[in-house]
Design a protein around this motif. Structure first.
Motif: not given
Lengths: 112, 114
Positions: B32, B34, B49, B51, B93, B99, B102, B104
């Motif tokens: 996904s 973002f 976002k 997905t 992600k 989780a 993620l 950046f």
């Protein structure tokens, strides 16, 4: 709306002090995160928690510890603050499973 | 491993100019994607976002399309305003794993002049 609240926006601490940064989220999210943000380095993950009392090291855990005694609260602890820990600290949370991470407003920590 | 590469800043534009901030990624599977925005003195806010491939995320006049063939998620806005001045972060992600995954980009500083 999801709300992630960091208790302190601006702190100034002395070298060697123990520092607590508190974060609370109000959406019953399983996952909580602490990042630090530095110019030119972007966001770096310090620690991550996926459940109460559960934690996992991120990319830069040295010099930090965390505590998650309740689902809504995730604390970052600097056992003995040093000047190289001067930074902006961002708390975040997300649902599990889920994709979107929600951030607090950040805590600016200066260590002198 | 996963990575996100963003267009280097800073970017300075005049009001009403067209904005593009490039973002490309490397990831396995179907991540996904973002865009987050950080206004001066604040934390990050989710801007938009997507997905899955070919999805278009949009919000506040900003758009980005998930292009799997070019592994890109470029941010665009047709007419920027002074209030759009901020730092923009692209992120992904992973589709699998915990989780914490993620990733950046390094952020792009945008300044819009009146």
């Amino acid at each position: 709306d999801v709300k992630v609240t960091q208790s302190s926006r601006y702190l100034v601490k002395r070298t060697g002090e123990k520092v607590f940064l508190e974060c609370v989220q109000d959406m019953d999210h399983e996952n909580m995160f602490w990042y630090r943000q530095d110019p030119g380095l972007g966001l770096r993950l310090i620690y991550f928690s996926y459940d109460v009392k559960m934690k996992e090291k991120g990319d830069i855990p040295e010099g930090y510890s965390v505590s998650r005694e309740k689902k809504e609260r995730f604390s970052l602890i600097l056992e003995s603050a040093s000047t190289n820990q001067t930074s902006m600290y961002l708390c975040a949370s997300s649902q599990s499973p889920g994709n979107t991470i929600y951030f607090g407003e950040g805590s600016w920590l200066t260590v002198v | 491993g996963n990575s996100v590469t963003q267009m280097e800043g800073p970017v300075t534009l005049s009001e009403e100019a067209f904005l593009t901030i490039n973002c490309t990624y490397t990831a396995t599977g179907y991540p996904s994607l973002f865009w987050y925005v950080q206004y001066p003195g604040e934390g990050l806010q989710l801007l938009l976002k997507a997905t899955k491939a070919d999805d278009k995320g949009s919000n506040k006049g900003f758009e980005a399309t998930y292009r799997k063939e070019t592994t890109s998620f470029h941010l665009e806005k047709g007419s920027v305003q002074v209030s759009d001045s901020a730092v923009y972060f692209c992120a992904l992600k992973a589709s699998s794993g915990s989780a914490r995954q993620l990733t950046f980009g390094s952020g792009t500083q945008l300044t819009v002049l009146p």
